[in-house]
Design a protein around this motif. Sequence first.
Motif, PDB file in Angstrom:
ATOM      1  N   LEU A 120      45.709  42.366  31.031  1.00  0.00           N
ATOM      2  CA  LEU A 120      44.409  41.866  30.592  1.00  0.00           C
ATOM      3  C   LEU A 120      44.521  41.095  29.286  1.00  0.00           C
ATOM      4  N   ASN A 124      45.091  37.468  31.065  1.00  0.00           N
ATOM      5  CA  ASN A 124      43.692  37.076  31.221  1.00  0.00           C
ATOM      6  C   ASN A 124      43.103  36.536  29.924  1.00  0.00           C
ATOM      7  N   LEU A 204      37.066  43.124  27.279  1.00  0.00           N
ATOM      8  CA  LEU A 204      37.683  43.772  28.438  1.00  0.00           C
ATOM      9  C   LEU A 204      36.641  44.682  29.053  1.00  0.00           C
ATOM     10  N   ALA A 226      37.362  39.494  30.538  1.00  0.00           N
ATOM     11  CA  ALA A 226      38.259  39.889  31.621  1.00  0.00           C
ATOM     12  C   ALA A 226      37.647  41.089  32.333  1.00  0.00           C
ATOM     13  N   TYR A 228      37.744  43.915  35.264  1.00  0.00           N
ATOM     14  CA  TYR A 228      38.784  44.569  36.057  1.00  0.00           C
ATOM     15  C   TYR A 228      38.313  45.831  36.767  1.00  0.00           C
TER      16      TYR A 228
END
Length: 318
Positions: A120, A124, A204, A226, A228
Amino acid sequence: MRAVQVTEFGGPEVLTPVELPDPVAGPGEVLIDVERIGVNYADTHQAENSYLAPSKLPLVPGGEVVGTHEGKRVVALLNGGGGYAEKAVAPAATTFPVPDGIDDLTALSMLVQGATAWVLLKKNAHLEPGESVVVHAAAGGVGTVAVQLAKAWGAGRVIATASSDEKRALALELGADVAVDSRAADMTQTLLEANGGRRVDVVLDMVGGTTTDQSIAALAPFGRLAFYGMAGRENPKPVELRNLLGHSTTISGMWLPHVFRLPGNVFGTALTELFKLVEEGRLKAIPGGEFALSDARGAHEALRSRQTVGKLLLDPGK
């Protein structure tokens, strides 16, 4: 062997302890005597068949184990499940030696959560020194590693979000500069205030819903979010591409298995770097609790309640 099997999709209640034949390794595979099993949020999606990769019944969940193969300690990513058991078969290509001095908790923490945080931030977000980084769910498995990595790699300000005083205290202990309540009614304003009135560079996010929507609104020019995971099980609002122009915003997604499609040994590089940081004392795994294999249901209940921190493990000997 003792294992946990799913014969109908659903919540933690579908995780059933059973006796199954030992698995047999095929070409390009290794058979592992399992010492500890990593529990991931993805496992809860696998059990209810809401994961990115569809599940097939009957299913032995679990995507990662640490144990021994031919007398040597290894940690492994599995292909499609099979981890919740005393023995597991893994592709040789995703089986890695565990260095001396790296315990089972650390090996499993770095395999999925650590590698996720590494990808990440590196692939990313392309984190640059001095940038601000927001880590949602900062007391969780990925979050605890991401906070430490961001600081180790020169982030200017790490902003952690978590849902309790204890979790926020943990994030600060791990190096976050500020920790805020993840339940804030206006996450956009909360993040701006936490960053001294400035928009943030990197987020994140594995929560989804309004957390994602309001985090996007807090991004600085050329800021990156990012995405996820979706632990909140609520979809964010659809993103209109023209709205990204307002702050030259980048939004990316990340699913760890895709790393293996990249040229070079990216995953192996990540794991090697993570283990080195651990050995240097710059990174540590956070225990989140150890459950008996026969109580996999309890582990999933704890994880889905979002009351846990760090890394959860199953003990196949119990």
